[in-house]
Design a protein around this motif. Sequence first.
Motif, short mmCIF file in Angstrom:
data_model
loop_
_atom_site.label_atom_id
_atom_site.label_comp_id
_atom_site.label_asym_id
_atom_site.label_seq_id
_atom_site.Cartn_x
_atom_site.Cartn_y
_atom_site.Cartn_z
N TRP A 191 23.95 -29.59 38.34
CA TRP A 191 22.49 -29.60 38.49
C TRP A 191 22.11 -29.87 39.95
N VAL A 192 22.79 -30.83 40.58
CA VAL A 192 22.52 -31.13 41.99
C VAL A 192 22.82 -29.90 42.84
N LEU A 193 23.92 -29.22 42.54
CA LEU A 193 24.27 -28.01 43.28
C LEU A 193 23.16 -26.96 43.15
N ALA A 194 22.57 -26.87 41.95
CA ALA A 194 21.49 -25.90 41.73
C ALA A 194 20.27 -26.24 42.58
N TYR A 195 19.77 -27.46 42.44
CA TYR A 195 18.51 -27.76 43.14
C TYR A 195 18.68 -27.95 44.63
N ASP A 196 19.85 -28.42 45.09
CA ASP A 196 19.99 -28.57 46.53
C ASP A 196 20.32 -27.24 47.21
N THR A 197 20.82 -26.28 46.45
CA THR A 197 20.96 -24.93 47.01
C THR A 197 19.58 -24.33 47.20
N GLU A 198 18.68 -24.56 46.23
CA GLU A 198 17.30 -24.11 46.41
C GLU A 198 16.71 -24.73 47.68
N TYR A 199 16.98 -26.01 47.88
CA TYR A 199 16.50 -26.73 49.07
C TYR A 199 17.09 -26.11 50.33
N ALA A 200 18.40 -25.79 50.29
CA ALA A 200 19.07 -25.21 51.45
C ALA A 200 18.57 -23.81 51.75
#
Length: 293
Positions: free
Chosen positions: A182-191
């Motif tokens: 989940w963190v990978l999903a939302y922080d990729t959106e952030y990146a």
Amino acid sequence: MSASTAVAPRGRFSLYLDLIRWNRPAGWLLLLWPSLAALWFAADGFPGWHLLTVFVLGTILMRSAGCCVNDVADRDFDRHVKRTAQRPVTSGAVSVKEALTLGAVLALMAFMLVLTTRRAAVLWSFAALAVTLVYPFAKRFVAVPQAVLGIAFSFGIPMAFAAVQSSVPALAWWLLAGNLFWVLAYDTEYAMVDRDDDLKIGMKTSAITFGRFDVAAVMASYAIFLVMWAVASASRQLNPVVYAGVALAAAQALWHWRLIRERTREGCFKAFRLNHWLGFTMFAAVVAGHLLR
């Protein structure tokens, strides 16, 4: 007179609030919901007001401390990124020494809260601190630093089990692994918001590493997270209402796909900011699943 000493006392307090992102609670909410859900799993229901208070306040304090460390580590990079150029440390309004001192005080306050729980949780808190300190530097060397952030943002899960059970069973690691996606999903959106700037300054991010498969990677990560937490719920024989919560979270993930599919800054940032609602949905589902079992 330096910029850090020219600001009036009241102005300094405002700068410190900016430094810890006080006006942007989405960050600590992203940490909070999986930690609280883990408390419910560990306690097999309501964990009690003491542990609930410790984890809520501890999450806010440690996220704030992490912001201080992150801004110091990234100060030379942040000035080249549109979204972060005016952060207090980067702009010079808050000195490196001030930021690190504030971060240390906040971390110490969080540690004092952990001391009121079990010895196992106290021991695991040192590992949590170590990962928090390592993450800001992972962006220089790791192709997908969001995976390191995923560990840091998921460490409340084993700590919850340690605080309740004095041990960290396999279920805790399963939940942590799922939450990492989940963190990978939302922080990729952030990146994805900062991809152009990060390419110019040589920063490593998942958005750059995944390239044209970034949207697919985000959606696959959401799916893995939801499936893993659904399996965890099934293993504890929670009330089927939990699956309605998983379905609602999946619907939110599909909405995020609509926001990020064109890869606009505005859409990607909006998707990131709204993720705390997806996390809350999963937390509420876990609570309801235990309550109605």
